[in-house]
Design an enzyme around this catalytic site. Structure first.
Site: not given
Ligand code: CP
Length: 306
Positions: A51-52, A80, A101, A129
């Protein structure tokens, strides 16, 4: 250079403005179709995501911009030994904004401190998040039309669930909120979140292990997955993973105006039979995330240009 690492990097009035922009995008998408023409978003994902990453990329395409995507640490020079700081400096030469991320808490902050373009934290370990919280806030706003006077139940892995930490931090800034923290004893909300957000602001909360007992009092139920990837030992994960399963029988205990949210992915914690209940909002949350990420990209690029 303005970055967003924690939801608290955005004031309440900025959150309100982002929601207003997202609502305007939903109402008038064509007005936004060229807003980021000629701009590039780099998505740097050192940890899996559906999703993100894809909603950030969809957001940039719908704003008329382009995307440079790193989907896997193994295919990058991180494998590396390149540092996050150097990676941020390098990507600043190619892109206008970064969504990152990383499995390590604090990695997004390191990137922001070294980049010369805005960095958006797309999840750093078990820490926070913030853009999931933007999706959550727009969902609550669209379904409830208010952020005050709500009893919010958070259920599941409150220890490692970074979306829970960010959402509590965000909602704690609104009036007359109340939280019910539903988790196994081993997965309780970390003390630092309780101290900094709930106790510091005298926000009423209670902790329970029983979802059934909490259901009737909730305006919002936020279910979460037990975060397998954060456990040190498989045995503990297997013991705790199915602690809570929301099914149609439990939904009968909830109010008619309850909304059920989940950041997804789900494993077993919400039965698929709940999906057709009109109170299930977790797929709306996915779509809302794209609109809020569009609003945030626009805001940060406008600020960087000014
Ligand atoms: N909600 C969320 O962060 O989903 P993903 O891990 O798929 O990005």
């Amino acid at each position: 250079m303005r970055s967003v690492i924690d939801i608290l990097d955005l004031s309440v009035s900025e959150l309100d403005a982002l929601i207003a922009t997202a609502e305007d995008i939903i109402a008038h998408p064509a007005d936004y179709a060229e807003k980021c023409h000629g701009k590039k978003l780099a998505t740097l994902f050192f940890e899996p995501s559906t999703r993100t990453r894809m909603s950030f990329e969809a957001a940039m395409y719908e704003l008329g911009g382009n995307v440079l995507s790193m989907t896997d640490a193994a295919s990058s020079s991180a494998s590396k030994g390149e540092s996050v700081a150097d990676t941020a400096k390098v990507i600043s030469c190619y892109a206008d904004i970064i969504a990152m991320r990383h499995p390590k808490e604090g990695a997004a902050l390191v990137a922001a401190n070294n980049a010369s373009i805005p960095v958006i934290n797309a999840g750093d370990g078990g820490h926070c998040h913030p853009t999931q919280t933007l999706a959550d806030l727009l969902t609550i706003w669209r379904e409830k039309k208010r952020f005050s006077g709500l009893t919010v139940g958070l259920c599941g892995d409150l220890k490692f669930g970074r979306t829970v930490h960010s959402l509590i931090n965000a909602l704690s800034r609104y009036e007359d909120m109340r939280f019910v923290l539903i988790s196994p004893t081993e997965l309780k909300l970390p003390s630092y979140v309780k101290e900094e957000s709930l106790k510091a602001k005298n926000i009423p909360y209670r902790q329970t292990t029983s979802l059934e007992e909490a259901m009737p009092e909730l305006d919002v139920l936020y279910m979460t997955r037990v975060q397998k990837e954060r456990f040190f030992n498989e045995e503990d994960y297997l013991r705790l993973k199915d602690s809570y399963i929301l099914d149609p029988a439990k939904m009968t205990l909830g109010r008619d105006d309850l909304i059920v949210m989940h950041p997804l992915p789900r494993v077993n914690e919400i039965s698929v039979a709940v999906d057709k209940d009109p109170r299930a909002c977790y797929f709306k949350q996915v779509l809302n995330g794209k609109y809020m990420r569009m609003a945030l990209i626009l805001k940060l690029l406008e600020e960087a240009a000014s």
